[in-house]
Design a protein around this motif. Structure first.
Motif, mmCIF file in Angstrom:
data_model
loop_
_atom_site.group_PDB
_atom_site.id
_atom_site.type_symbol
_atom_site.label_atom_id
_atom_site.label_comp_id
_atom_site.label_asym_id
_atom_site.label_seq_id
_atom_site.Cartn_x
_atom_site.Cartn_y
_atom_site.Cartn_z
ATOM 1 N N ILE A 240 3.980 10.522 -22.382
ATOM 2 C CA ILE A 240 4.287 9.263 -20.544
ATOM 3 C C ILE A 240 3.494 9.514 -19.801
ATOM 4 N N GLY A 241 1.897 10.147 -19.669
ATOM 5 C CA GLY A 241 0.984 10.586 -18.852
ATOM 6 C C GLY A 241 0.599 9.127 -19.099
ATOM 7 N N GLU A 242 -0.628 8.681 -17.723
ATOM 8 C CA GLU A 242 -1.233 7.811 -17.580
ATOM 9 C C GLU A 242 -2.222 8.347 -18.127
ATOM 10 N N PRO A 243 -3.219 7.289 -19.180
ATOM 11 C CA PRO A 243 -4.465 6.932 -19.674
ATOM 12 C C PRO A 243 -5.730 7.575 -18.585
ATOM 13 N N ILE A 244 -6.251 8.551 -18.234
ATOM 14 C CA ILE A 244 -7.613 8.633 -17.332
ATOM 15 C C ILE A 244 -8.659 8.002 -18.014
ATOM 16 N N PRO A 245 -9.794 6.731 -17.419
ATOM 17 C CA PRO A 245 -10.581 6.208 -17.994
ATOM 18 C C PRO A 245 -11.807 7.319 -17.957
ATOM 19 N N GLN B 253 -3.171 11.778 -17.615
ATOM 20 C CA GLN B 253 -2.484 12.954 -16.302
ATOM 21 C C GLN B 253 -0.741 12.666 -16.612
ATOM 22 N N TYR B 254 -0.693 13.530 -16.198
ATOM 23 C CA TYR B 254 1.072 13.698 -15.853
ATOM 24 C C TYR B 254 1.768 14.039 -15.033
ATOM 25 N N ALA B 255 1.885 13.124 -13.634
ATOM 26 C CA ALA B 255 2.682 14.119 -12.268
ATOM 27 C C ALA B 255 4.327 14.045 -12.046
ATOM 28 N N ASP B 256 4.543 15.300 -12.092
ATOM 29 C CA ASP B 256 6.187 15.043 -12.111
ATOM 30 C C ASP B 256 6.049 15.768 -10.965
ATOM 31 N N GLU B 257 6.986 14.957 -9.306
ATOM 32 C CA GLU B 257 6.239 14.131 -8.641
ATOM 33 C C GLU B 257 7.558 15.149 -7.805
ATOM 34 N N VAL B 258 8.585 15.549 -8.692
ATOM 35 C CA VAL B 258 9.431 16.806 -8.527
ATOM 36 C C VAL B 258 9.306 17.723 -8.136
ATOM 37 N N PHE C 62 -4.426 16.293 -23.597
ATOM 38 C CA PHE C 62 -4.138 15.260 -24.310
ATOM 39 C C PHE C 62 -4.344 15.473 -25.368
ATOM 40 N N VAL C 63 -3.860 14.444 -26.500
ATOM 41 C CA VAL C 63 -2.854 14.499 -27.995
ATOM 42 C C VAL C 63 -3.846 14.345 -28.818
#
Length: 90
Positions: free
Chosen positions: A47-52, A62-67, A75-76
């Motif tokens: 679900i997270g966006e890859p960091i270049p 990175q995963y940002a939980d805006e709530v 990393f996985v």
């Protein structure tokens, strides 16, 4: 009697730096915010966006939980374990 289960959740592990952050976290609100983000990531590690960055190791995401206003860097692994590197309050 047949049971249907959803997809298996990924295992969550913490790097040394993230474990130190967690040890210093005492606020119940901070723990709740991180817990919510970790549940989302464990259900869907992609679900997270890859960091270049470099391609020598696993892809940092990175995963940002805006709530809850928290961002988790992770990393996985090849075995689908999510390794939390750090988390940041936004």
């Amino acid at each position: 009697m047949s049971s249907t289960y959803g997809p298996r959740r990924a295992r969550i592990a913490f790097s040394d730096s993230a474990a130190k952050q967690l040890a210093n976290t005492t606020s119940e609100a901070e723990i709740h915010a991180l817990d919510r983000a970790l549940v989302v990531i464990s259900v869907d590690p992609d679900i997270g966006e890859p960091i270049p960055g470099g391609t020598a190791g696993p892809q940092l995401r990175q995963y940002a939980d805006e709530v809850e206003a928290v961002r988790v860097l992770y990393f996985v692994t090849a075995l689908r374990t999510v390794v939390v590197v750090a988390y940041i309050e936004v």
